[in-house]
Design an enzyme around this catalytic site. Structure first.
Site, PDB file in Angstrom:
ATOM      1  N   ASP A   1      56.531  18.829  25.408  1.00 30.57           N
ATOM      2  CA  ASP A   1      56.170  18.892  23.985  1.00 30.57           C
ATOM      3  C   ASP A   1      57.422  18.856  23.110  1.00 30.57           C
ATOM      4  O   ASP A   1      57.435  18.205  22.055  1.00 30.57           O
ATOM      5  CB  ASP A   1      55.379  20.172  23.694  1.00 30.57           C
ATOM      6  CG  ASP A   1      53.951  20.111  24.227  1.00 30.57           C
ATOM      7  OD1 ASP A   1      53.506  18.998  24.590  1.00 30.57           O
ATOM      8  OD2 ASP A   1      53.295  21.164  24.285  1.00 30.57           O
TER       9      ASP A   1
ATOM     10  N   HIS B   1      55.458  21.460  30.822  1.00 31.13           N
ATOM     11  CA  HIS B   1      54.734  20.785  29.741  1.00 31.13           C
ATOM     12  C   HIS B   1      55.255  21.234  28.381  1.00 31.13           C
ATOM     13  O   HIS B   1      55.224  20.458  27.419  1.00 31.13           O
ATOM     14  CB  HIS B   1      53.235  21.059  29.866  1.00 31.13           C
ATOM     15  CG  HIS B   1      52.570  20.284  30.957  1.00 31.13           C
ATOM     16  ND1 HIS B   1      52.146  18.983  30.798  1.00 31.13           N
ATOM     17  CD2 HIS B   1      52.283  20.620  32.249  1.00 31.13           C
ATOM     18  CE1 HIS B   1      51.605  18.544  31.928  1.00 31.13           C
ATOM     19  NE2 HIS B   1      51.674  19.520  32.831  1.00 31.13           N
TER      20      HIS B   1
ATOM     21  N   GLU C   1      52.326   9.879  25.323  1.00 27.95           N
ATOM     22  CA  GLU C   1      53.755   9.679  25.060  1.00 27.95           C
ATOM     23  C   GLU C   1      54.030   8.315  24.435  1.00 27.95           C
ATOM     24  O   GLU C   1      55.146   7.814  24.473  1.00 27.95           O
ATOM     25  CB  GLU C   1      54.560   9.822  26.350  1.00 27.95           C
ATOM     26  CG  GLU C   1      54.301   8.750  27.413  1.00 27.95           C
ATOM     27  CD  GLU C   1      53.186   9.111  28.367  1.00 27.95           C
ATOM     28  OE1 GLU C   1      53.170   8.576  29.497  1.00 27.95           O
ATOM     29  OE2 GLU C   1      52.311   9.931  28.004  1.00 27.95           O
TER      30      GLU C   1
ATOM     31  N   ASN D   1      57.463  16.362  32.480  1.00 28.76           N
ATOM     32  CA  ASN D   1      56.482  17.453  32.559  1.00 28.76           C
ATOM     33  C   ASN D   1      56.511  18.137  33.911  1.00 28.76           C
ATOM     34  O   ASN D   1      56.445  19.371  34.010  1.00 28.76           O
ATOM     35  CB  ASN D   1      55.074  16.914  32.289  1.00 28.76           C
ATOM     36  CG  ASN D   1      54.816  16.633  30.822  1.00 28.76           C
ATOM     37  OD1 ASN D   1      55.368  17.298  29.947  1.00 28.76           O
ATOM     38  ND2 ASN D   1      53.980  15.637  30.540  1.00 28.76           N
TER      39      ASN D   1
ATOM     40  N   ASP E   1      57.159   3.672  24.307  1.00 28.76           N
ATOM     41  CA  ASP E   1      56.650   4.559  25.351  1.00 28.76           C
ATOM     42  C   ASP E   1      57.818   5.275  26.013  1.00 28.76           C
ATOM     43  O   ASP E   1      58.846   4.655  26.329  1.00 28.76           O
ATOM     44  CB  ASP E   1      55.871   3.752  26.398  1.00 28.76           C
ATOM     45  CG  ASP E   1      55.172   4.649  27.404  1.00 28.76           C
ATOM     46  OD1 ASP E   1      54.081   5.150  27.072  1.00 28.76           O
ATOM     47  OD2 ASP E   1      55.734   4.852  28.497  1.00 28.76           O
TER      48      ASP E   1
END
Length: 312
Positions: A200, A196, A225, A191, A183
């Protein structure tokens, strides 16, 4: 536009070659001649014929022997018709048993020869079209499988791939298997602080790192994630080394947003797959190890068994 069929005539007689050329003068067929085995093999490689008229008796070789040499180098799967003055049944059987599509005896009737060659060229065209369709179908199936089993953002496998393709191998296989849940630490802040789109980019970058570390890594985007890493045929130390390398490579990899450089870290929980437990129970254990790592300061790798022993 249809491809023009190609006919290779292999015969040491100029008269025979010229006669056959005249038979097809009004047909849309490309013709090449070879008068011996050596030049026939050169023509097979350079001309890539669809059909070969092959004389059984040549100056430097026997047609039956040349047949095998042609098949060894032919990339176009040409059909072969033996052409000979021999008329014994065992000669015909020998030619056909090698895999020739036909056997025509000299002297031949022009219209019969023409008809049989045109039929075989049409057969070759049909086979090529079927082969092309099968190839396209396989390519389309591969693309569909990629859409079904790949995460569109990272290119990693998705949950469906695990459920439908390798779950049984994990559960019932004889290999020592290790599962790890990874994680990204503080991903919400990435973000929020950058964008965002930058988030990505981080997901894509981490996915690439996971896949590049070892051929034994099967990386899956598990959700958001979070990533599932499956390691087949590894021992305890080897698994830890691979997972630690993933964690360190991610931590040392620089990301950029509007020329600002930043780094990410990940927390990872892992455990050897226990086949006395269900798949879900195994996932729950590595999930517990992962969140023990989160509580323990993040950017770490935690074995489930170690977590239990230390009561983290």
């Amino acid at each position: 536009m249809d491809r023009i069929p190609k006919l290779l005539i292999v015969d040491d007689s100029d008269y025979i070659c010229t006669q056959i050329e005249k038979i097809f003068i009004n047909e849309n067929i490309e013709i090449k001649k070879a008068h011996d085995g050596k030049n026939a093999l050169i023509a097979v490689e350079e001309f890539a014929p669809d059909l070969i008229l092959l004389d059984v008796i040549l100056p430097d070789t026997e047609g039956y022997e040349l047949y095998h040499k042609v098949k060894a180098i032919d990339r176009n799967n040409a059909l072969i018709i033996f052409l000979t003055s021999k008329d014994q049944d065992n000669d015909v059987v020998k030619g056909l048993s090698l895999g020739a599509c036909d056997y025509i005896k000299k002297p031949f009737h022009n219209e019969i020869l023409k008809s049989r060659i045109l039929i075989h060229l049409e057969e070759k065209k049909s086979k090529d079209e079927l082969k092309k369709k099968n190839y396209e179908m396989e390519a389309n199936m591969k693309r569909l499988n990629n859409y079904a089993f790949k995460d569109p953002l990272t290119g990693l496998y998705n949950r469906r791939y695990v459920e439908e393709q390798i779950k049984e191998r994990i559960i019932y296989g004889l290999e020592q298997t290790v599962l790890a849940l990874c994680d990204i630490d503080n991903f919400k802040h990435i973000n929020d602080d950058y964008s965002h789109e930058t988030g990505d980019i981080v997901l894509i970058g981490i996915a690439n790192i996971m896949e590049s570390v070892s051929s034994k890594v099967t990386a899956v985007r598990w959700g958001g994630e979070e990533f599932l890493i499956i390691l087949f045929n590894v021992n305890h130390d080897e698994a830890f080394h691979i997972i630690e390398r993933i964690r360190n490579d991610i931590f040392n990899f620089p990301f950029y947003s509007k020329q600002e450089r930043f780094h990410c870290s990940v927390s990872i929980g892992l455990n050897e797959y226990n086949r006395s437990l269900s798949f879900i129970q195994n996932l729950e254990q590595v999930d517990e190890a992962l969140y023990a790592g989160k509580r323990n300061g993040k950017n770490c790798t935690i074995w489930y068994d170690d977590m239990i022993g230390k009561q983290l």
